[in-house]
Design an enzyme around this catalytic site. Structure first.
Site, PDB file in Angstrom:
ATOM      1  N   LYS A 104      -3.951  13.600   3.484  1.00  0.00           N
ATOM      2  CA  LYS A 104      -4.778  12.500   2.977  1.00  0.00           C
ATOM      3  C   LYS A 104      -6.147  12.572   3.641  1.00  0.00           C
ATOM      4  CE  LYS A 104      -4.343   7.424   2.437  1.00  0.00           C
ATOM      5  NZ  LYS A 104      -3.486   6.261   2.799  1.00  0.00           N
ATOM      6  N   SER A 185      -2.152   3.624  -1.319  1.00  0.00           N
ATOM      7  CA  SER A 185      -3.396   4.357  -1.265  1.00  0.00           C
ATOM      8  C   SER A 185      -3.199   5.863  -1.071  1.00  0.00           C
ATOM      9  CB  SER A 185      -4.249   3.826  -0.113  1.00  0.00           C
ATOM     10  OG  SER A 185      -3.632   4.082   1.127  1.00  0.00           O
ATOM     11  N   SER A 209       1.540   1.889   1.158  1.00  0.00           N
ATOM     12  CA  SER A 209       0.685   3.001   0.729  1.00  0.00           C
ATOM     13  C   SER A 209       1.373   4.357   0.627  1.00  0.00           C
ATOM     14  CB  SER A 209      -0.527   3.131   1.654  1.00  0.00           C
ATOM     15  OG  SER A 209      -1.526   2.227   1.266  1.00  0.00           O
TER      16      SER A 209
END
Ligand SMILES: *[C@@H]1O[C@H](CO)[C@@H](O)[C@H](O)[C@H]1NC(C)=O
Ligand SMILES: *[C@@H]1O[C@H](CO)[C@@H](O)[C@H](O)[C@H]1NC(C)=O
Ligand SMILES: *[C@@H]1O[C@H](CO)[C@@H](O)[C@H](O)[C@H]1NC(C)=O
Length: 510
Positions: A104, A185, A209
Site C-alpha cells: 500500500k 482504504s 480498511s
C-alpha cells in the site's frame, strides 16, 4: 473518477483476461507454497515471475488501477534472488525468498518508489528508512514489486471522498464487477492480488480498511492484534488503532506473509514489545491444519450482522456455511448478542472519532517531521496544499473536514482520555463479555460490518472469501477473536477455506 466508458471497456478487458490466462497458464494464481516448489525444481525463477506480473500489470492496470508505481529495481532484485538461490546461500531458505510483494502506498520504502498515501502533497518526499515491516520483508527475501493504490490518506481526509480513489492513483476498480466498489482504504492491494497482478500484498487497517476490501475483492485479509506488526514508517491514522497486514488469495499465503512481518521493531517499540508475547513458538504456519475447525467454539451474532435482504441469495449461502462449520466439528453458539453496538457503530458516541482525530494530528506531524525532505511538514501544510490545488482535476477536492477537525485538536486531553475510557468500557461490556461468558474461540460474521467492534478493541480478524451476491459481487466471512488469538483464527479460517473453496477468479463483469 467518472468512467463513462466502462461498458465499452468490458469486452476488451475480458479478451485481455482470457488471453492472459491461456498464454501464462504456468504462473496462473500460484501460491507461495507452489512458487517455492517451482523455484526448487527450476520450473520458474524470480525474474520470470516478476516479468509475468509486470506484463499483467501492463495489461490490466489501466482499467483496474490497483498498482500506483512499479519498482524500477524489481528485476534487479529478482536476479539477485535467483543468484542467491543458485548459490544456495542461507537467505534463500527464508519464507518469502524471491516472492514479489506489493505495498500500500502508505508504507515507506527507502528506494526509488515514492510513499505518498495517494496524495501529490507527499510526492518527492524522502523517507529516512524502510518501514519496519519492509525491513522484515526484505530480510525474508521478498521482492518489492511496487506500491498499490488506496483511498487517499487511508480514507481519513473527508467522508465524501470516494472509496478506492486517490489523486495519484485514480479510481480503483473491483475486478469482479467493475461498477461495484472495491472498498478501501487498502483497495489497491486487494484489487491487485485478486486480479493476479502480484503474488501477495500488504495493506493497513484502522477500522475496516483490510477486512472490507478483502471481502469485496474475494481475497484473504488478516488483521492482526494492534501492535503485532510494526507501524513504524507507515503513514499513520491513529496509532492506538492502526495495524499493518497481509492481503492474499489464500489463507496459507497470508499466514506466510504474517509470519515474515510480525515482531519487535525498535521504531515501534512499546507496541511491538507488548504484543510479542502473542507470537507462538515455531511461528504461524503450524496452524494451517485441515482439521482446524474441530472443537472450536464459534459465536454467531445474527443481530445485526446476518440481516440479509430476503431477495438476496446470501441468506442461504451463509446458512450453508454455518452448517459446514458444524459439519467440520465446530460448536456453534447461536443467536448471541454484543452489548452496546449502537454506541460502537457511532464513532462519535463510542469516542473512536475523538481519539482518532487527536492521535492523527500528533502522528502525522511526527511522520512528516521524520522525513529527510518533504514538500509538506505538518498537517497544516497538507490542508494548505489541498486548498491551493483544489481546482485541479488531479487534486480534486472532495473536502477535508476530517483534516480540519484533526487540526483543531490539541493533544490527548480530558475529552480524549474520557473517549479512550469509553471505548475500553464498551469493549469490556460488549465483545469481551460475549466471548468470555460463552467461552468462545471466535465470532463469525458476514462481510466486514463488525470492524468498529474490532477497531476499538484492537482485536484480530481474518476475512475469507465466502460468497458472490446475485450481481456477482464478492462477500467475505469474518472470523474474529480476542487479542493474540491469531493461531486459533488461522485454524478456523484455513479449515473453512479448505472445506468450502469459494474463491473464483475475477469475472470482470461491467
Ligand atoms: C516518484 O515520483 C517522481 C516524481 O517526483 C517520479 O519521477 C518517479 O518516477 C516516481 N517513482 C516511481 C518509481 O514511479
Ligand atoms: C420480504 O420481506 C418483506 C418485508 O419484510 C415482505 O413483505 C415480503 O413478503 C418478503 N418476501 C419474501 C419473498 O419472503
Ligand atoms: C451519534 O452519537 C452522537 C453523540 O452521542 C449523537 O449526537 C448522534 O445523534 C448519534 N448519531 C446517530 C446517527 O445516531
Amino acid at each position: 473518477m467518472v468512467t463513462p466508458k466502462s461498458s465499452l471497456l468490458f469486452p476488451i478487458l475480458l479478451t485481455i483476461a482470457l488471453l492472459s490466462l491461456s498464454t501464462c497458464h504456468a504462473h496462473k494464481e500460484a501460491t507461495i507454497r507452489e512458487l517455492r516448489i517451482a523455484f526448487k525444481e527450476n520450473r520458474v525463477n524470480s525474474r520470470q515471475l516478476v516479468e509475468f506480473y509486470l506484463g499483467e500489470i501492463k495489461k490490466l492496470n489501466s482499467v483496474l488501477k490497483g498498482v500506483l508505481e512499479v519498482n524500477p529495481n524489481a528485476l534487479y532484485e529478482a536476479d539477485r534472488a535467483d543468484r542467491e538461490r543458485a548459490a544456495n546461500v542461507p537467505r534463500s531458505l527464508a519464507g518469502l525468498h524471491g516472492i514479489p510483494v506489493l505495498l500500500k502506498d502508505s508504507i515507506a520504502t527507502k528506494d526509488k518508489l515514492n510513499t505518498t498515501s495517494g496524495s501529490f502533497a507527499l510526492l518527492g518526499s524522502v523517507v529516512p528508512r524502510d518501514a519496519g515491516i519492509v525491513s522484515k520483508l526484505r530480510k525474508s527475501g521478498a521482492i518489492i514489486l511496487g506500491k498499490a493504490t488506496l483511498s487517499e490518506w487511508s480514507n481519513f481526509r473527508s467522508l465524501s471522498a470516494p472509496t478506492g480513489w486517490s489523486p495519484r492513483g485514480g479510481q480503483g476498480k473491483n475486478p469482479y464487477v467493475l461498477s461495484a466498489t472495491p472498498c478501501g482504504s487498502s483497495s489497491g492491494p486487494a484489487i491487485s492480488v485478486a486480479a493476479n497482478m502480484v503474488a501477495v500484498s500488504i495493506g493497513t487497517e484502522t477500522d475496516g480498511s483490510i477486512l472490507c476490501p478483502a471481502s469485496f475483492n474475494s481475497v484473504v485479509g488478516i488483521k492482526p492484534t494492534v501492535g503485532l506488526t510494526s507501524r513504524a514508517g507507515v503513514i499513520p491514522v491513529s496509532p492506538s488503532l492502526d495495524t499493518v497486514e497481509p492481503i492474499c488469495r489464500t489463507v496459507s499465503d497470508a499466514v506466510y506473509v504474517l509470519e515474515a512481518i510480525v515482531g519487535l521493531d525498535y521504531n515501534d517499540r512499546d507496541a511491538t514489545k507488548k504484543t510479542s508475547q502473542y507470537i507462538p513458538y515455531g511461528g504461524y504456519t503450524q496452524f494451517l491444519k485441515l482439521d482446524g475447525l474441530k472443537g472450536k467454539r464459534i459465536g454467531v451474532v445474527r443481530n445485526p450482522f446476518f440481516m440479509f435482504s430476503n431477495r438476496s441469495n446470501l441468506h442461504q449461502v451463509f446458512e450453508n456455511h454455518l452448517q459446514t462449520l458444524r459439519y467440520k466439528g465446530a460448536i456453534l453458539i447461536d443467536n448471541l448478542e454484543i452489548k452496546g453496538l449502537n454506541a460502537i457503530f457511532n464513532a462519535t458516541a463510542s469516542g473512536e472519532a475523538a481519539v482518532a482525530i487527536a492521535e492523527f494530528k500528533i502522528a502525522i506531524n511526527a511522520y512528516l517531521k521524520s522525513l529527510i525532505t518533504s514538500p509538506v511538514r505538518s498537517l497544516a501544510d497538507i490542508i494548505t496544499f489541498n486548498n491551493k490545488y483544489s481546482d485541479l482535476e488531479k487534486v480534486k477536492n472532495f473536502g477535508q473536514e476530517i483534516f480540519l477537525a484533526a487540526e483543531a485538536t490539541n493533544g490527548i486531553g480530558d475529552l480524549e482520555k474520557a473517549a479512550i475510557a469509553n471505548m475500553a468500557r464498551l469493549t469490556r461490556e460488549g465483545y469481551e463479555t460475549t466471548m468470555g461468558e460463552n467461552r468462545l474461540d471466535a465470532v463469525v460474521t458476514p462481510g466486514a460490518d463488525i470492524s468498529p467492534v474490532l477497531a476499538i478493541g484492537g482485536f484480530p480478524a481474518i476475512s475469507v472469501p465466502a460468497a458472490y451476491n446475485d450481481k456477482g459481487v464478492p462477500v467475505g466471512i469474518c472470523f474474529s477473536g480476542l487479542k493474540g488469538s491469531e493461531p486459533t483464527l488461522i485454524e478456523i479460517s484455513y479449515g473453512f477455506e479448505q472445506a468450502t473453496n469459494v474463491r473464483k477468479m475475477p469475472t470482470f463483469l461491467p
